[in-house]
Design an enzyme around this catalytic site. Sequence first.
Site, mmCIF file in Angstrom:
data_model
loop_
_atom_site.group_PDB
_atom_site.id
_atom_site.type_symbol
_atom_site.label_atom_id
_atom_site.label_comp_id
_atom_site.label_asym_id
_atom_site.label_seq_id
_atom_site.Cartn_x
_atom_site.Cartn_y
_atom_site.Cartn_z
ATOM 1 N N ARG A 240 0.860 -1.182 0.000
ATOM 2 C CA ARG A 240 0.000 0.000 0.000
ATOM 3 C C ARG A 240 0.890 1.224 0.000
ATOM 4 O O ARG A 240 2.008 1.180 0.554
ATOM 5 C CB ARG A 240 -0.856 0.064 1.273
ATOM 6 C CG ARG A 240 -2.207 -0.619 1.187
ATOM 7 C CD ARG A 240 -3.158 0.086 0.222
ATOM 8 N NE ARG A 240 -4.451 -0.568 0.147
ATOM 9 C CZ ARG A 240 -4.754 -1.580 -0.665
ATOM 10 N NH1 ARG A 240 -3.871 -2.072 -1.487
ATOM 11 N NH2 ARG A 240 -5.981 -2.099 -0.652
ATOM 12 N N GLU A 269 -1.729 8.128 -3.837
ATOM 13 C CA GLU A 269 -2.087 7.790 -5.216
ATOM 14 C C GLU A 269 -3.538 8.212 -5.504
ATOM 15 O O GLU A 269 -4.356 8.236 -4.584
ATOM 16 C CB GLU A 269 -1.877 6.289 -5.476
ATOM 17 C CG GLU A 269 -2.798 5.377 -4.703
ATOM 18 C CD GLU A 269 -2.446 3.895 -4.885
ATOM 19 O OE1 GLU A 269 -1.288 3.515 -4.683
ATOM 20 O OE2 GLU A 269 -3.367 3.139 -5.222
ATOM 21 N N HIS A 287 -0.940 0.581 -9.595
ATOM 22 C CA HIS A 287 -1.750 -0.238 -8.676
ATOM 23 C C HIS A 287 -2.535 -1.324 -9.434
ATOM 24 O O HIS A 287 -3.765 -1.356 -9.399
ATOM 25 C CB HIS A 287 -2.692 0.658 -7.856
ATOM 26 C CG HIS A 287 -3.154 -0.001 -6.581
ATOM 27 N ND1 HIS A 287 -3.423 0.691 -5.428
ATOM 28 C CD2 HIS A 287 -3.397 -1.311 -6.269
ATOM 29 C CE1 HIS A 287 -3.815 -0.139 -4.476
ATOM 30 N NE2 HIS A 287 -3.798 -1.370 -4.971
HETATM 31 C C1 GLV Z 1 -5.584 -4.276 -3.904
HETATM 32 O O1 GLV Z 1 -4.740 -3.445 -3.681
HETATM 33 C C2 GLV Z 1 -6.368 -4.910 -2.894
HETATM 34 O O2 GLV Z 1 -6.256 -4.545 -1.710
HETATM 35 O O3 GLV Z 1 -7.145 -5.808 -3.241
#
Ligand code: GLV
Length: 328
Positions: A240, A269, A287
């Site tokens: 993250r 982000e 991401h």
């Molecule tokens: C993606 O980043 C998720 O948390 O599924």
Amino acid sequence: MSKPRILIPRAIFPEIIEKLAAHFDVETNQADEAWSPAEFAKHLAGKQGVFTTGSERVDAALLAACPGLKICANMAVGFNNFDVAAMTAAGVLGTNAPGVLDETTADFGFALLMATARRISESEHWLRAGKWDRWRYDLFASPDVHGSTLGIIGMGRIGRGIAKRGAHGFGMRVIYHNRTQLDAATEAECKARYVSKEELLRTADHVVLVVPYSPQSHHTIGAAELALMKPTATLVNIARGGIVDDAALAQALRDKRIAAAGLDVFEGEPQVNPALLTVPNVVLTPHIASASIPTRMAMANLAADNLIGFLVHGKPLTPLNPEVIAKA
Ligand code: GLV
């Protein structure tokens, strides 16, 4: 009897809308218009459920504006967009999407490790810029991946998937750090050895971060941690934004404090720290670690099944705060 009303605030697979429409009166945003938090709250008012994608913030202010809300179903395993304590206090269930994205995300983590260590993005940009005129013995020469030491911080399902790829596929020595040490059988399966965070940072050739975000994991990697790493080491963050201090990382990359980094997630982000955009030895992706089509479909189906499970049958599949179920 009228159907429960739900909101899908972002574009999603049409099959998922169709599946939900069999049970609910569905408002969608298939045009994927960018809604401010106030617009999101306005659309959500009067709904019993919402299909969140991991980007929509659910906090006390939103909950106060949407008193009839019963469930927020996240199409993501991470749920740092939810203030779970506020949801529990308001009697609103949260659900996430665990277990369906582990292998796909581990594949991507390994791909980002390979691209970072073997300088794939950096050399491609150089080639596209027309700079390749002849072969050279040390052209984009890099550390090796096979046979090196892989350090994984966060040894949940995804971390274990990366460990197995490294140990069994690439003959890597795997060390890991985690809140709790894994049992001996799981360590043997992953061929992984538990070490302190300091030892991991000092000895790993390639470090991969897979820890969930929480105030405790904020800036797990900052200037002090980067200073412990080998100058030849690489760092990959698929966890993250906020797990890494991106400004400190940009500085470390510029100073060649470490060799390279691969980032799929960023502080704040979709904004990216501008300093990261100017250093060549970093691979940047938007991401997308879980973004294979079958996996995104499985994540969407699990979020939809949580909405149906809870609002229609009173039984969500993957609740985050099950204590609210009895009160619903
Ligand atoms: C993606 O980043 C998720 O948390 O599924």
